[in-house]
Scaffold this motif. Sequence first.
Motif, short mmCIF file in Angstrom:
data_model
loop_
_atom_site.label_atom_id
_atom_site.label_comp_id
_atom_site.label_asym_id
_atom_site.label_seq_id
_atom_site.Cartn_x
_atom_site.Cartn_y
_atom_site.Cartn_z
N VAL A 6 -10.92 4.65 10.56
CA VAL A 6 -9.91 4.01 10.10
C VAL A 6 -9.76 3.16 10.42
O VAL A 6 -9.23 3.58 11.84
CB VAL A 6 -9.54 4.30 9.32
CG1 VAL A 6 -9.97 5.58 7.49
CG2 VAL A 6 -8.79 5.58 9.31
N SER A 20 0.91 -0.84 -0.34
CA SER A 20 0.43 -0.14 -0.32
C SER A 20 0.93 0.88 -0.38
O SER A 20 1.65 0.96 0.26
CB SER A 20 -0.90 0.17 0.84
OG SER A 20 -1.74 1.33 1.08
N VAL A 36 -4.79 0.71 5.25
CA VAL A 36 -5.18 0.99 3.25
C VAL A 36 -4.57 -0.31 2.53
O VAL A 36 -3.72 -0.36 2.61
CB VAL A 36 -4.86 2.36 3.10
CG1 VAL A 36 -5.04 2.55 1.54
CG2 VAL A 36 -6.03 3.01 4.28
N THR A 91 -9.68 -0.12 1.90
CA THR A 91 -9.79 0.84 3.55
C THR A 91 -11.02 -0.47 4.38
O THR A 91 -11.24 -0.74 4.90
CB THR A 91 -10.06 1.57 4.17
OG1 THR A 91 -8.70 2.82 3.14
CG2 THR A 91 -10.03 2.36 5.36
N ILE A 97 -4.16 6.15 -0.58
CA ILE A 97 -4.74 5.66 0.22
C ILE A 97 -5.85 6.96 -0.37
O ILE A 97 -5.74 7.91 -1.60
CB ILE A 97 -4.48 6.82 1.30
CG1 ILE A 97 -4.23 8.92 1.15
CG2 ILE A 97 -3.36 5.79 2.44
CD1 ILE A 97 -3.84 8.75 2.61
#
Length: 466
Positions: A69, A58, A74, A192, A61
């Motif tokens: 979150v 990752s 993410v 996410t 985002i």
Amino acid sequence: MEKRGKHFSLTGMIAGILAAGIVLSCAGCSSAQDTMGGAPLIESAPVTAQPTEAVGASDEIFEAPLEPVEPGSVIETAAPSRPVETPSAEPAAAAEPSENAAETSQASKGLPSLKDIGPDTVVDTGTWTAYDFRTSTYTGLGLDGTVRPFEMYYGIYAEVNGSRVTYRAYSHLDDVKPVAALIKRTSTGSTTKLDIGTTDTTVNMAKQANDVFTISVKFSNDTVCAVSLYFNDGTAYIVSVTGKTVEYVKEFIFGYRDELNALIDEWGVTPENSIGVTTKDISYPTYATSDGKCRCDTDLWRALAHEIVEDDTLGDTVKLTLLHDWMTENLAYDNYMVYKLNKSRANYNKNWSGIYNMYNTKAGKCADFVNALAIMARELGIPCTSIEDKGHTWNAVYVNGRWYEIDMTGDIHRHVYGEDVTDVSNPDDIVCYDDFMQNTPRNRLDNVESVGQCIYTEKFAKTGKH
């Protein structure tokens, strides 16, 4: 042929399917079988399912944090493509994180703004076609992973209020539980992780760009259920998505709904006149005589409805799912009666005591299925009627403010080919939702000869006329 016991216990066949995480497939059935890494698009009904994902490292985002979150959760995935012949628009470029990201014009970072969103809105997003814009929805799964846009055995409930999206994973099955959840931006593939959502969980999307998002929940049997969202200028809408074109949606989904509703209106059928369930309303399979030589089974089917659906607090679509699945598990299509005898077994044997009725034999034809389902649905408070064309009949039920069709003949795969009604072919082929509350044409409506008139009534039983 034993009736299923407690429907929310995974016993017998259901345990074999769900406890092992195996998803059965049948011709034409849609399935949401996949890991959280992806679930196939469901084409057969207005449902939402997440496109295929490849979990990787990752560094992408969302434009602004979602609430809530989990830090470091993410992941970046490849952007999906529309599985149709028409070319898709190029996916929107991912926005670079910045301090003033929240102040940047949303429309410039994603899909164009939509004005005057209403029930007829259909949008080509470049990835999917979005339609059925609404503020709340259930998405549910059947025993084989088939997805429908209403509450079934397990799935997701979601509602929107401005930029805030509240979702909840639910399950009416003892051994199927939600185990993971995520939200995905469709055009970029960025995802996410979210709270699993066993209780109402709210996500604030106020700082997101205009785009299509999906909230997906993975269950313990490895199936995935998803709800799609269209975020437009600070307001979230729940939508259905498909890989088909805008024209397809307007013609085959909206057009068929309009055709069905017009047909029902033409025959004067309403939810109010499709709820009667006394023997005057439905005398099935015939009107009982005072001498006891003819047995009317209406009250027997009424009682059976409460054996199948033990919990009266369940939603109407869950009740219909249970009725449907009991019928596919316990009933068979009587080919011998239809094609060999060319008359009912009672008429052939000149015996109307009830021993040749479908309640006893568990074998019948389309009209028998229609009457049995109509009796049981009405007994549970669900308006239900019949539609008859040249040589075939099926049901229409009224739930969630609209009419849906159920054609039990298409979903009952068990058959009787001989005089012995206990000799049933395909005894294990009992899970199929091909003709259960579909949203696209399964039967031709231009051949319909009657609506609401092929249900047997006291008047029809005595006079042959409605």
